[in-house]
Design a protein around this motif. Structure first.
Motif, PDB file in Angstrom:
ATOM      1  N   ASN A 115      43.619 -29.556   7.155  1.00  0.00           N
ATOM      2  CA  ASN A 115      43.157 -30.159   8.029  1.00  0.00           C
ATOM      3  C   ASN A 115      44.360 -30.118   9.423  1.00  0.00           C
ATOM      4  OD1 ASN A 115      43.459 -32.984   9.695  1.00  0.00           O
ATOM      5  ND2 ASN A 115      43.019 -33.792   7.535  1.00  0.00           N
ATOM      6  N   HIS A 116      43.500 -29.711  10.314  1.00  0.00           N
ATOM      7  CA  HIS A 116      43.562 -30.120  11.974  1.00  0.00           C
ATOM      8  C   HIS A 116      45.394 -30.724  12.507  1.00  0.00           C
ATOM      9  CE1 HIS A 116      43.693 -27.979  16.218  1.00  0.00           C
ATOM     10  NE2 HIS A 116      44.348 -29.236  16.082  1.00  0.00           N
ATOM     11  N   LEU A 117      45.305 -31.867  11.925  1.00  0.00           N
ATOM     12  CA  LEU A 117      45.788 -32.890  12.480  1.00  0.00           C
ATOM     13  C   LEU A 117      47.374 -32.375  11.887  1.00  0.00           C
ATOM     14  CD1 LEU A 117      43.418 -35.962  12.301  1.00  0.00           C
ATOM     15  CD2 LEU A 117      44.159 -34.443  14.270  1.00  0.00           C
ATOM     16  N   GLY A 119      48.215 -30.043  10.664  1.00  0.00           N
ATOM     17  CA  GLY A 119      48.641 -28.300  10.860  1.00  0.00           C
ATOM     18  C   GLY A 119      49.652 -29.094  12.332  1.00  0.00           C
ATOM     19  N   HIS A 120      48.782 -29.930  12.910  1.00  0.00           N
ATOM     20  CA  HIS A 120      50.375 -29.941  14.393  1.00  0.00           C
ATOM     21  C   HIS A 120      51.567 -30.039  13.557  1.00  0.00           C
ATOM     22  CE1 HIS A 120      47.620 -29.343  18.239  1.00  0.00           C
ATOM     23  NE2 HIS A 120      46.244 -30.318  17.496  1.00  0.00           N
ATOM     24  N   LEU A 121      51.124 -30.625  12.588  1.00  0.00           N
ATOM     25  CA  LEU A 121      52.850 -31.644  12.480  1.00  0.00           C
ATOM     26  C   LEU A 121      53.654 -30.463  11.405  1.00  0.00           C
ATOM     27  CD1 LEU A 121      51.731 -34.770  11.145  1.00  0.00           C
ATOM     28  CD2 LEU A 121      52.857 -34.470  12.969  1.00  0.00           C
ATOM     29  N   VAL A 149      50.194 -36.573  18.697  1.00  0.00           N
ATOM     30  CA  VAL A 149      49.602 -36.789  20.593  1.00  0.00           C
ATOM     31  C   VAL A 149      48.392 -35.338  20.889  1.00  0.00           C
ATOM     32  CG1 VAL A 149      50.569 -39.025  20.981  1.00  0.00           C
ATOM     33  CG2 VAL A 149      51.580 -36.331  20.750  1.00  0.00           C
ATOM     34  N   SER A 150      47.419 -35.576  20.603  1.00  0.00           N
ATOM     35  CA  SER A 150      46.542 -34.260  21.216  1.00  0.00           C
ATOM     36  C   SER A 150      45.231 -35.842  22.445  1.00  0.00           C
ATOM     37  CB  SER A 150      45.808 -33.482  20.062  1.00  0.00           C
ATOM     38  OG  SER A 150      45.065 -34.479  19.171  1.00  0.00           O
ATOM     39  N   GLY A 151      44.702 -33.862  22.335  1.00  0.00           N
ATOM     40  CA  GLY A 151      42.802 -34.393  22.862  1.00  0.00           C
ATOM     41  C   GLY A 151      42.732 -35.030  22.186  1.00  0.00           C
ATOM     42  N   THR A 316      50.244 -27.235  21.296  1.00  0.00           N
ATOM     43  CA  THR A 316      48.685 -27.187  21.721  1.00  0.00           C
ATOM     44  C   THR A 316      48.404 -26.272  20.344  1.00  0.00           C
ATOM     45  OG1 THR A 316      49.424 -24.923  23.150  1.00  0.00           O
ATOM     46  CG2 THR A 316      49.112 -27.033  24.152  1.00  0.00           C
ATOM     47  N   ASP A 317      46.584 -26.156  20.535  1.00  0.00           N
ATOM     48  CA  ASP A 317      46.105 -25.181  19.243  1.00  0.00           C
ATOM     49  C   ASP A 317      46.923 -24.009  19.316  1.00  0.00           C
ATOM     50  OD1 ASP A 317      45.363 -28.014  18.948  1.00  0.00           O
ATOM     51  OD2 ASP A 317      42.872 -27.661  19.299  1.00  0.00           O
ATOM     52  N   ASN A 318      47.173 -23.797  18.237  1.00  0.00           N
ATOM     53  CA  ASN A 318      47.323 -22.354  17.827  1.00  0.00           C
ATOM     54  C   ASN A 318      47.152 -22.788  16.392  1.00  0.00           C
ATOM     55  OD1 ASN A 318      50.375 -22.714  15.504  1.00  0.00           O
ATOM     56  ND2 ASN A 318      50.401 -24.271  17.474  1.00  0.00           N
TER      57      ASN A 318
HETATM   58 ZN    ZN Z   1      44.631 -30.037  18.287  1.00  0.00          ZN
END
Ligand code: ZN
Ligand code: KG4
Length: 347
Positions: A115-117, A119-121, A149-151, A316-318
């Motif tokens: 899950n991308h969200l 992933g951010h954490l 907190v993203s776009g 940012t996205d990676n």
């Molecule tokens: Zn993102």
């Protein structure tokens, strides 16, 4: 353990290799490649999903090849492949997911959907050149609070353990990054406006305009940023001519309004759930003022030692964060059972 991560949920095409250290105390970044079609989107002032996906078809294989080359790893040395399967733009997600499925089949490697969200954490667990802490990953204790907190998202989650996440609240309308991007458009700034507003704000007065702090005192973990956008719009209409100074003041004031809400709600949640760690992630987490204020207010409330913020390049996205999330949630799925899910959220 070596994991190849693949991330294509928005306009980036990213691949990375992470390696866990012997005792799993840290995740080390072996390579991290991010190709973006941002220049094409600057012309349109926002992302055109089809343009993004068409570029990703071109980039995906060279990006994965470069990630392997930079890490000096052959496909045979990989232990797993991780891929973002949602949320995001359907055309973009499909490219990453279908590529990962193909590689999993051809190379005979386990495939872990992420899950991308979430992933951010997990960007917080990665040790890159800028992190001085040696045992970064083992210092993060549960239960932890996550602020994404993203776009596309603004969410607070309680991470009870790896794979056990409870959603506490999120935005009812615009995400923090989305609000910054839309306000930037209103002010004639280039896309994405978050980093531009951050720069302009440095020369502005954050007290010049008293913008609302939406839902700051609501006794929950919900957010709402679309009213802020309307407030800026109304203010701009009263200004005879926008000049560099007024744009700097507007930028500083709006940035402060968003930061005040994010910081207050995050620390309220940290106290309410008595968490042992606070993790921030997502593109807006790259904002230095937000990082400074969260640290400052955490210090005042004796929460400083619990705070973790990823290095800016990992906000940012990676794909490194996707591979890392897969390492800690190592649940492979048979390749033909994975499909892109643009609406994926928290369970
Ligand atoms: Zn993102
Ligand atoms: O996490 P991300 O790369 O993509 C999504 O998953 O949405 O976040 C992109 C968002 C954009 O809205 C962008 O304006 C914002 O993050 N952003 C920033 C900064 N860098 C990126 N906002 C404020 N300050 C920054 N330095």
């Amino acid at each position: 353990m070596n994991i190849l991560g693949i991330e294509t949920s928005c306009d980036e095409t990213a691949a990375a290799i992470i390696e866990s250290t012997k005792n799993n105390a840290s995740i080390v970044l072996r390579s991290n490649i991010v190709a973006t079609s941002l220049l094409l989107h600057k012309k349109t002032g926002g992302i055109i999903p089809e343009t993004a996906a068409r570029q990703q078809i071109l980039y995906i294989i060279p990006v994965i090849q470069k990630a392997l080359k930079d890490a000096k790893i052959s496909p045979g040395e990989l232990d797993a492949i991780a891929v973002t399967y949602g949320p995001g733009l359907i055309g973009s997600l499909l490219i990453g997911v279908e590529t990962a499925k193909t590689l999993s089949f051809v190379w005979n490697k386990p495939l872990i959907p992420v899950n991308h969200l979430i992933g951010h954490l997990y960007a917080n667990f990665i040790k890159d050149k800028t992190s001085s802490i040696q045992d970064l990953a083992s210092r993060i204790q549960f239960p932890a609070l996550g602020l994404i907190v993203s776009g596309g998202h603004t969410d607070l989650v309680l991470i009870k353990n790896h794979g056990n996440i409870v959603w506490l609240g999120g935005t009812r309308d615009d995400a923090a990054g989305e609000a910054l991007d839309k306000i930037g458009r209103l002010l004639g700034l280039s896309y994405p406006a978050g980093p531009v507003i951050e720069q302009l704000a440095q020369k502005g007065n954050a007290k010049a305009y008293n913008f609302p702090r939406p839902m700051i005192d609501s006794n929950d973990f919900e957010f709402s940023f679309s009213g802020l956008k309307t407030a800026v719009f109304r203010e701009v209409k009263t200004i005879q001519q926008l000049n560099n100074l007024t744009i700097a003041d507007l930028s500083a004031s709006v940035q402060q309004a968003i930061i005040d809400v994010l910081v207050k709600k995050t620390l309220n949640a940290a106290k309410k759930y008595n968490v042992k760690s606070i993790l921030m992630g997502g593109g807006v987490a790259a904002n230095q003022k937000l990082r400074d204020e969260l640290l400052l207010k955490s210090r005042i409330q004796n929460l400083e030692s619990k705070l973790f913020v990823p290095s800016k390049s990992l906000c940012t996205d990676n794909a490194a964060m996707i591979a890392t999330a897969a390492f800690y949630n190592n649940k492979p799925v048979v390749w033909n059972k994975i499909s892109a899910n643009p609406e994926l959220y928290f369970d």
